[in-house]
Design an enzyme around this catalytic site. Structure first.
Site, PDB file in Angstrom:
ATOM      1  N   ASP A 227      43.550  13.658 -31.016  1.00 49.62           N
ATOM      2  CA  ASP A 227      44.319  13.874 -29.690  1.00 49.62           C
ATOM      3  C   ASP A 227      43.983  13.029 -28.548  1.00 49.62           C
ATOM      4  OD1 ASP A 227      46.223  15.115 -28.102  1.00 49.62           O
ATOM      5  OD2 ASP A 227      45.092  16.908 -27.661  1.00 49.62           O
ATOM      6  N   GLU A 228      44.951  12.720 -27.824  1.00 51.40           N
ATOM      7  CA  GLU A 228      44.738  11.790 -26.395  1.00 51.40           C
ATOM      8  C   GLU A 228      43.980  10.400 -26.947  1.00 51.40           C
ATOM      9  OE1 GLU A 228      45.830  12.737 -23.888  1.00 51.40           O
ATOM     10  OE2 GLU A 228      45.449  14.912 -23.565  1.00 51.40           O
TER      11      GLU A 228
ATOM     12  N   GLN B 241      49.565   7.683 -19.962  1.00 48.91           N
ATOM     13  CA  GLN B 241      48.346   8.667 -19.304  1.00 48.91           C
ATOM     14  C   GLN B 241      47.007   8.360 -19.777  1.00 48.91           C
ATOM     15  OE1 GLN B 241      49.461  12.905 -19.526  1.00 48.91           O
ATOM     16  NE2 GLN B 241      51.006  12.249 -20.802  1.00 48.91           N
TER      17      GLN B 241
ATOM     18  N   ARG C 142      51.982  16.925 -13.550  1.00 44.84           N
ATOM     19  CA  ARG C 142      51.245  18.157 -13.646  1.00 44.84           C
ATOM     20  C   ARG C 142      52.256  19.054 -13.150  1.00 44.84           C
ATOM     21  NH1 ARG C 142      49.320  17.195 -17.675  1.00 44.84           N
ATOM     22  NH2 ARG C 142      50.462  15.238 -17.488  1.00 44.84           N
TER      23      ARG C 142
END
Length: 777
Positions: A227-228, A258, A618
């Protein structure tokens, strides 16, 4: 959940990404596009198709994310199987791997994990011993340099292979850096300790040095999910590539838009170059945003489109259009904070929104002061993320140092911290003599301490006896740590070490607070022990396991104070991975955001723009962007220029609101670049300045009261602890909340209850430890 229902919950692209299990896969996941669901269901699908969970490795960036994903997987495949997954953060997974095979590198299985404070203190000690200038060789500066080299796999032995490193250090006036680095590595090794960077570095060393170890884990981890991926550094990249080299069943999930952690060593090239590493990889783009309104999604797209270095995608949403993004110009930081506090209180009262629905984001921690002041004036509860965590408080670290010594007495930093706390007559002179003796005999500080009686001539008879008594106490603590539960050992150490007496003797307000903090740590250990005992499997209750658990907490994991109904204040970097109905981004000014240090290269500026994109996305329902006419910085009041990022937002998605002091004056913000027109045109709606006309926007209808109440933690009911239960009972658990008893089995002290908790999923608990309370259905 059966297979058919699992797939029905996914959109077409998500479903394809879940079903394509073989070979390299890159999932480009736009903000709010359901990447966690895809990653979770992909793992569940693998298991439903017969893949052994022991053969799956899933790497996340927070322990919280790993726990939530494992619970969701357990809901599909069952808790028993889900527990067999190797799932967690890079550091927790590879620390686990090193505790199994780190002995190949000469480390004990119970090695200590140094935090930043431990490392900086060790560097301070080394600089002092080498008689170097402490103003030039600042611990934080040296540690950051060491961290950068470790993340690029440059150990002291390789330092001279890179002449540019020495040139840099000489230009930075730290020519002795290599000697400090070498000493730091040697001292950590002697202490049986690793810092956070070592966990990755030593994993690379283990896999690179011992082919049989690499082969073992390649065979075990036949399916790897990350992930990420855009936030991985070089060291993490090498580990992943090595482990996936045999089967190449690697799935990476991320969003280049991101990528915001370059300052920590994250390399955006890892995700941008994935196709070069795996030419036959399949790419899936998750472009539907389920989180935010159309205005927020489109505005964020218009900003990130200005970055050249990116993987192209078209993020969209079918959510409501939503309110326009409010851009507010304040006179100064005090008026800016007042405006934000007013809007929070207004929405809280008008729409019954809990305070936890609001987040205030900023570029630097220094901005929080004015915000806190205005929130306190209105009695608005708030929580600051990224401040001193509970585990960094002195009194907490003092007791933890004793617990660490009980597990690993060679832990030099823990030993130095408490050898004379509480005071036992072992002064700094004695500690310095112990250090010299350890150096002369090429051994550890602990070995000298436990043999102190043999060094009476060097230490003096009385100091030698005191050091020997201290070593005897630590040895006794170690015996207890091996034999007893974490709670029993910790409670004894708290009293026998003298910490309880020392804190009780301090009757000041600060002293009472310190005692409360240490008692909270003990409560945490008791809760840990009880929870572990209540689990049927993986119920390790040792002090060693507890210390491992807290040493690997991420910054986000450490912030939960048990009171969720608070406004969240944090830097934009800490907001990554979170979401809130209403978000304020304050300080939208040149030299603040983007930072003056991040505008000299395109790469830096694009990173700042990605950070703004993260902040914008967000927000679920409403986004406020605020900036000031003037701001106090470094003791001086400076005129401010609006951030260039504001000008990059398409006009059609914004409204500009000016405060009363500015409303009648001409402004450079009233031109077509802002699409605002006269300030009065934007004085309507529920967020207009006080004194202007207001009208409710239709889609922001008043929320039902259940929305607010559901955001609050479950209140502990009154009642006695159950000694027996039957299927169908409605029960409450201190940690897992409310649930229904499904099954009861066993007898006597071995009675187990299977409970389906409303939020935590299904758990099997030993009744004598679970402390369940029966409640009315």
């Amino acid at each position: 959940m059966n297979t058919e229902n699992l797939l029905k919950e996914l959109n077409d692209v998500q479903r394809e990404a879940v079903l394509h299990t073989e070979g390299p896969v890159m999932i480009i996941a736009g903000a709010g596009s359901g990447k966690t669901r895809v990653l979770t269901y992909r793992i569940a699908w693998l298991m439903l198709q017969g893949t052994d969970p022991f053969n799956i490795l899933a790497l996340t960036f927070t322990n919280k994310a790993a726990r939530e994903m494992k619970e969701r997987i357990a809901a599909v495949v069952g808790h028993s199987e889900a527990k067999n997954l190797w799932m967690g953060t890079f550091h927790s997974i590879f620390a686990r791997l090193l505790r199994i095979d780190g002995h190949m590198l000469g480390y004990p299985s119970n090695f200590t994990i140094y935090d930043t404070d431990d490392s900086e203190k060790l560097i301070t000690q080394i600089v002092k011993e080498k008689n170097l200038d402490k103003d030039l060789y600042k611990p934080k500066k040296i540690l950051n340099r060491i961290s950068s080299l470790k993340n690029n796999l440059i150990i002291p032995q390789y330092y001279d292979n890179f002449p540019e490193l020495r040139e840099y250090d000489e230009a930075a006036k730290i020519p002795d850096f290599k000697n400090i680095y070498t000493a730091y590595v040697e001292r950590c090794f002697k202490a049986g300790a690793m810092d956070f960077d070592d966990i990755l570095l030593k994993t690379n060393e283990l896999l690179g040095t011992f082919p049989e170890i690499l082969a073992k884990y390649q065979d075990r981890f036949r399916y790897i999910l990350v992930d990420e991926y855009q936030d991985t550094n070089h060291s993490q990249y090498i580990i992943i590539k090595a482990l996936a080299n045999k089967f190449e069943n690697i799935c990476v999930v991320g969003d280049d838009a991101q990528s915001i952690y370059a300052f920590r060593g994250a390399n955006i090239r890892n995700i941008l170059s994935f196709q070069k590493d795996y030419p036959d990889c399949q790419i899936f783009k998750l472009e539907q945003n389920y989180r935010s309104t159309q205005h927020i999604v489109n505005a964020a797209n218009s900003v990130i489109a200005n970055n050249r270095d990116q993987l192209k995608k078209n993020v969209w949403t079918s959510n409501e259009t939503g309110e326009k993004i409010t851009i507010y110009k304040a006179l100064n930081e005090t008026e800016e904070a007042h405006y934000i506090a007013e809007r929070i209180m207004e929405r809280h009262l008008t729409y019954q929104m809990p305070y936890s629905d609001f987040a205030i984001l900023y570029r630097t921690n220094a901005q929080s002061r004015a915000l806190e002041e205005q929130l306190r004036r209105k009695n608005i509860p708030y929580r600051i993320y990224g401040g001193m965590s509970f585990y960094q408080r002195k009194e907490v670290k003092d007791l933890l140092a004793y617990l660490r010594l009980a597990v690993n007495p060679h832990d030099e930093e823990a030993l130095r911290r408490v050898i004379n706390y509480p005071a036992r007559g072992i002064g700094q002179t004695t500690v310095e003599r112990l250090t010299i003796l350890a150096d002369q005999h090429n051994t550890t500080l602990w070995d000298i301490c436990r043999n102190a009686i043999n060094f009476k001539n060097e230490l003096g008879t009385a100091p030698a006896q005191k050091v020997s008594d201290f070593a005897t106490m630590i040895t006794e603590f170690g015996v207890r740590a091996r034999r007893e539960s974490a709670w029993d050992a910790a409670e004894h150490i708290f009293k026998a070490s003298g910490i309880l007496r020392a804190l009780n003797d301090d009757k000041t307000e600060e002293g009472i607070s310190r005692l409360g903090n240490v008692q909270e740590l003990l409560n945490n250990i008791k809760s840990f022990t009880d929870t572990q005992l209540s689990l049927e499997e993986n119920n390790d209750i040792s002090l060693d396991y507890f210390l491992q658990d807290i040493a690997l907490l991420t910054s986000t994991d450490q912030q939960d104070d048990g009171e969720p109904n608070k406004v969240s204040l944090m830097t934009l970097h800490l907001a990554k991975g979170l979401e809130f109905p209403v978000v304020f981004i304050s300080g939208m000014e040149e030299e603040l955001f983007p930072s003056s240090q991040m505008v000299n290269t395109r790469a830096d500026l694009e990173e700042e723009r990605r950070l703004f994109y993260v902040g914008m996305t967000r927000a679920k329902k409403k986004l406020f962007l605020t900036f000031t006419h003037m701001r106090m910085r470094y003791g001086k009041t400076n005129d401010c220029e609006p951030s260039r990022f504001l000008d990059e937002i398409d006009d059609q998605y914004t409204e500009l609101i000016l405060p009363a002091f500015h409303r009648s004056q001409p402004t450079f913000l009233s031109g077509p670049a802002w699409g605002a027109g006269p300030a009065n045109n934007h004085s309507s709606g529920p967020f207009a300045p006080i004194g202007t006309s207001r009208q409710k926007t239709p889609h922001l209808a008043t929320r039902p009261s259940s929305t607010a109440s559901n955001a609050l933690p479950p209140e502990k009911p009154q009642g006695e602890i159950l000694t027996h239960t039957v299927p169908g009972d409605r029960v409450f658990h201190e940690k897992f909340g409310y649930g229904n008893v499904l099954e009861v089995e066993g007898s006597g002290v071995n009675v187990k209850a299977t409970v389906a908790f409303d939020q935590a999923g299904q758990k099997k608990l030993l009744l004598q430890y679970a402390k369940l309370i029966k409640v009315k259905p």
